[in-house]
Design an enzyme around this catalytic site. Structure first.
Site, PDB file in Angstrom:
ATOM      1  N   ASP A   1      -7.559   4.303  12.436  1.00  0.00           N
ATOM      2  CA  ASP A   1      -6.205   4.830  12.318  1.00  0.00           C
ATOM      3  C   ASP A   1      -6.144   6.163  11.582  1.00  0.00           C
ATOM      4  OD1 ASP A   1      -4.942   2.837  13.794  1.00  0.00           O
ATOM      5  OD2 ASP A   1      -4.868   1.485  12.072  1.00  0.00           O
TER       6      ASP A   1
ATOM      7  N   SER B   1      -5.406  -9.178   7.378  1.00  0.00           N
ATOM      8  CA  SER B   1      -4.786  -7.858   7.429  1.00  0.00           C
ATOM      9  C   SER B   1      -4.143  -7.700   8.810  1.00  0.00           C
ATOM     10  CB  SER B   1      -5.861  -6.790   7.195  1.00  0.00           C
ATOM     11  OG  SER B   1      -5.417  -5.554   7.683  1.00  0.00           O
TER      12      SER B   1
ATOM     13  N   ARG C   1      -0.166   5.248  16.939  1.00  0.00           N
ATOM     14  CA  ARG C   1      -0.517   6.271  15.943  1.00  0.00           C
ATOM     15  C   ARG C   1      -0.164   7.694  16.363  1.00  0.00           C
ATOM     16  NH1 ARG C   1       0.074   2.632  12.262  1.00  0.00           N
ATOM     17  NH2 ARG C   1      -1.756   1.402  11.732  1.00  0.00           N
TER      18      ARG C   1
ATOM     19  N   ASP D   1       0.822  -1.220   0.000  1.00  0.00           N
ATOM     20  CA  ASP D   1       0.000   0.000   0.000  1.00  0.00           C
ATOM     21  C   ASP D   1       0.853   1.265   0.000  1.00  0.00           C
ATOM     22  OD1 ASP D   1      -2.406  -1.337   0.015  1.00  0.00           O
ATOM     23  OD2 ASP D   1      -2.674  -1.225   2.193  1.00  0.00           O
TER      24      ASP D   1
HETATM   25  N1  ARG Z   1      -8.885  -2.358  15.556  1.00  0.00           N
HETATM   26  C1  ARG Z   1      -7.608  -1.964  16.071  1.00  0.00           C
HETATM   27  C2  ARG Z   1      -7.598  -0.479  16.272  1.00  0.00           C
HETATM   28  O1  ARG Z   1      -8.420   0.211  15.772  1.00  0.00           O
HETATM   29  C3  ARG Z   1      -6.469  -2.442  15.212  1.00  0.00           C
HETATM   30  C4  ARG Z   1      -6.364  -1.759  13.912  1.00  0.00           C
HETATM   31  C5  ARG Z   1      -5.276  -2.346  13.092  1.00  0.00           C
HETATM   32  N2  ARG Z   1      -4.910  -1.442  12.076  1.00  0.00           N
HETATM   33  C6  ARG Z   1      -4.738  -1.788  10.817  1.00  0.00           C
HETATM   34  N3  ARG Z   1      -4.452  -0.846   9.980  1.00  0.00           N
HETATM   35  N4  ARG Z   1      -4.847  -3.025  10.401  1.00  0.00           N
HETATM   36  O2  ARG Z   1      -6.768   0.033  16.962  1.00  0.00           O
END
Ligand code: ARG
Length: 410
Positions: free
Chosen positions: A122, A173, A93, A13
């Protein structure tokens, strides 16, 4: 050309994003790889970034800052989202947002970019963090603006002469850092399906874990872990060691239906052996060192803390306020907890603290009792007074019908 700093993982990506930002948007792209643990090998990241046409690739080792200033404060707060998720991704993040802003300033960049989709949390954490730290910076989100299927991305890169062997997509993922790993998508989207073994990487299943338990002693100072089995360790080494040990014993698997900020319920599989073990140990130490009123309010604050982290409000006055409360609560949270790690469970089996409020003389049923049992009678007389008055006046006959308590489903 204007400069842009992209949060770069080295994956498909963000590698596509480098090319797209350069060709389609006319930026000189600086690829910033932020290592919060478990990231790709540096040479791989560098060669992919340069192949995709980055002006340069910069790598920052942020593991120590991540654990010290993000993960451990969340641990001291007891912040667990929806009683399940220790927040590994959510905590990383804001640090990434800060480093993007720092590097943008150093490089004189007008814009920053990240590879988040428009469906997740995110993007919110990045955007809100960046907007708070530097409102003048332009934010570009190539994946959100222009989602390309995997094959399209590979073709797009090939069209521009970039031919990298990407290998299999993998069934899930994944996002991971030293505090935890998350797996989404694929068969996991069916909440009725048990996660297949391939969903897990850091932990053994309970069946495959060693038959004999392991014991580990975690020492805390002011709410922060400082030693394992009496050996002082820096935060990163401590977390890494505990991830390995607890993961071997199957500790830290979490299967959770989670409420995203954008309104979607999603099925998440997490692995966080160190985070889960440390949270259990920290809670046990607080049970020894905080009063019942402190424990009660802190539990409410922990929920609030988890929400603000999950929802991208790390850089907020609200966070400063609740963090000040948490720091105050931790001033006597020092001591050692012994954990038993066995077949998927981290169980607290021993605790000691120099400022413990546990008083064996008061608790004992053996000799040496210092508690005055006769004083209980007067206490109960006062404690039950309201209930007795109310029963006399309002629950007139005190019949079974009057005393009926509503039962769910009836
Ligand atoms: N659901 C979790 C969160 O919002 C994990 C997210 C994982 N991020 C990703 N880009 N696959 O913090």
């Amino acid at each position: 050309m204007p400069k842009l700093v992209l949060a770069y993982s080295g994956g498909l990506d963000t590698t596509t994003a480098i090319k797209w930002l350069a060709v389609e948007q006319g930026y000189d792209v600086i690829a910033l790889n932020i290592d919060v643990g478990r990231s790709r090998e540096q040479p791989v990241v560098e060669s992919r970034g340069m192949a995709a046409g980055a002006l340069k690739v910069r790598v920052i080792d942020a593991k120590d800052d991540f654990i010290r200033y993000f993960a451990f404060p969340a641990l001291a707060a007891g912040a667990i989202y929806q009683d399940a998720y220790p927040l590994a991704t959510a905590l990383a993040r804001p640090l990434m947002a800060k480093l993007l802003v720092d590097v943008a300033r150093e490089e004189g960049a007008a814009a920053v970019a990240h590879g988040c989709t428009g469906k997740g949390n995110d993007q919110v954490r990045f955007d809100v963090g960046i907007q708070t730290l530097d409102p003048a910076l332009q934010i570009v989100a190539p994946t959100r603006e222009n989602a390309m299927a995997r094959e399209t991305q590979i073709d797009y890169l090939k069209k521009h002469g970039i031919d990298i062997p990407w290998g299999d997509k993998g069934p899930f993922s994944i996002d991971e850092n030293i505090w935890g790993r998350s797996a989404e998508a694929g068969v996991l989207e069916d909440p009725w399906q048990e996660p297949p073994p391939a969903a897990y990487e850091w932990t053994r299943s309970a069946e495959e874990a060693p038959a004999a338990p392991a014991y580990v002693e975690v020492t805390f100072d002011h709410g922060l872990p400082v030693a394992l089995d009496g050996e002082e360790l820096d935060p990163v080494a401590l977390v890494e060691r505990l991830n390995d040990l607890a993961g071997l014993h199957g500790v830290g698997r979490i299967d959770h239906i989670e409420d995203r900020l954008v309104g979607i319920k999603s099925r998440e599989i997490y692995e966080a052996p160190a985070a889960v073990s440390l949270n259990a140990a920290h809670r046990a130490l607080e049970a020894m060192t905080l009063s019942k009123q402190q424990l009660r309010l802190k539990k409410l604050i922990a929920t609030e803390y988890a929400e603000l982290i999950y929802n991208g409000l790390w850089f907020s006055a609200h966070h400063q306020d609740v963090a000040a409360y948490v720091a105050s609560t931790q001033r006597h949270v020092s001591g050692t907890i012994r954990l038993r790690l066995h077949r998927g469970q981290a169980t607290v089996v021993g605790r000691k603290a120099p400022r413990s409020l546990y008083d064996r003389g008061l608790a004992t049923y053996d000799r040496g009792d210092t508690y005055d049992q006769s004083a209980a009678v007067g206490f109960i007389n006062i404690w039950g007074l309201q209930t007795r008055v109310q029963a006399r006046v309002q629950l007139l006959s005190a019949s079974a019908e009057t005393l009926k308590i509503a039962t769910p489903g009836e």
